[in-house]
Each structure stands twice: as structure tokens, then as C-alpha cells.
Design an enzyme around this catalytic site. Sequence first.
Site, PDB file in Angstrom:
ATOM      1  N   ASN A  24      -1.338  -0.829  11.581  1.00 43.07           N
ATOM      2  CA  ASN A  24      -1.931  -0.870  10.254  1.00 43.07           C
ATOM      3  C   ASN A  24      -3.159   0.039  10.164  1.00 43.07           C
ATOM      4  O   ASN A  24      -3.654   0.550  11.171  1.00 43.07           O
ATOM      5  CB  ASN A  24      -2.244  -2.307   9.809  1.00 43.07           C
ATOM      6  N   CYS A  81       4.131   0.657   3.294  1.00 40.81           N
ATOM      7  CA  CYS A  81       3.383   0.322   4.491  1.00 40.81           C
ATOM      8  C   CYS A  81       2.378  -0.770   4.171  1.00 40.81           C
ATOM      9  O   CYS A  81       2.008  -0.976   3.032  1.00 40.81           O
ATOM     10  CB  CYS A  81       2.655   1.545   5.032  1.00 40.81           C
ATOM     11  N   SER A  82       1.917  -1.447   5.206  1.00 39.04           N
ATOM     12  CA  SER A  82       0.943  -2.526   4.991  1.00 39.04           C
ATOM     13  C   SER A  82      -0.464  -1.975   4.835  1.00 39.04           C
ATOM     14  O   SER A  82      -0.757  -0.834   5.205  1.00 39.04           O
ATOM     15  CB  SER A  82       0.988  -3.489   6.166  1.00 39.04           C
ATOM     16  N   ASP A  83      -1.323  -2.774   4.288  1.00 36.99           N
ATOM     17  CA  ASP A  83      -2.752  -2.500   4.208  1.00 36.99           C
ATOM     18  C   ASP A  83      -3.109  -1.149   3.592  1.00 36.99           C
ATOM     19  O   ASP A  83      -3.972  -0.445   4.079  1.00 36.99           O
ATOM     20  CB  ASP A  83      -3.405  -2.608   5.581  1.00 36.99           C
ATOM     21  N   GLY A  84      -2.390  -0.753   2.543  1.00 39.68           N
ATOM     22  CA  GLY A  84      -2.761   0.443   1.809  1.00 39.68           C
ATOM     23  C   GLY A  84      -2.303   1.765   2.393  1.00 39.68           C
ATOM     24  O   GLY A  84      -2.767   2.820   1.996  1.00 39.68           O
ATOM     25  N   TRP A  85      -1.380   1.743   3.349  1.00 41.14           N
ATOM     26  CA  TRP A  85      -0.882   2.992   3.932  1.00 41.14           C
ATOM     27  C   TRP A  85       0.006   3.770   2.988  1.00 41.14           C
ATOM     28  O   TRP A  85       0.160   4.962   3.142  1.00 41.14           O
ATOM     29  CB  TRP A  85      -0.096   2.697   5.203  1.00 41.14           C
ATOM     30  N   ASP A  86       0.680   3.099   2.038  1.00 44.64           N
ATOM     31  CA  ASP A  86       1.627   3.830   1.199  1.00 44.64           C
ATOM     32  C   ASP A  86       0.940   4.624   0.123  1.00 44.64           C
ATOM     33  O   ASP A  86      -0.191   4.676  -0.070  1.00 44.64           O
ATOM     34  CB  ASP A  86       2.674   2.921   0.577  1.00 44.64           C
TER      35      ASP A  86
END
Length: 86
Positions: A24, A81-86
Site C-alpha cells: 500500500n 488499488c488500496s489507500d489512494g493508489w488508483d
Amino acid sequence: RGQETTSKLGGSRAATLEFLDLENFHVIRNAKKRLSEASTLEDYYRALHESRWPVYVQALISAAKVVADHLDRGDPCFVHCSDGWD
């Protein structure tokens, strides 16, 4: 962890789910911070090893290749993706 379901994306005939097992955002950010805090070359090499930065970069490049291969075949892609990766 949250995930999409293929039923929301047109069903299993229209969509497949692939987990690319990336760390993450917080893990990556902390690794980068550890590298930036190195004050000598020796510290940098130690931080490079201890932070696992090369492992994370390699995983990200591998994941990008999976997506690129799908796009090259003409497959539509939705990257989440988790936690703002996308």
C-alpha cells in the site's frame, strides 16, 4: 481488503479479477522516506536494502507490464488499488 466483484463489471465472461499484490501507499512512502534520509553512500545502500525499495519498484513495474499486456491485447482495464493508489 476491499475488492470489486466481476458481477458488477459485466460478469465473469466480461471481466476477470487479478490481484497484483502491491504494497500500500504508506509502505512505499515510508521506504522512499527512508532512502531520502540517508546522509552517506553507506547509509543509502543500507537504506536501500532495509527499505526493500528495489523489491517495491520491481513489483510495480511487473504490475504495470500485466496491465500493458492486457491493453496491448485490446482488453479494457480497470485498475483499483488500496489507500489512494488508483
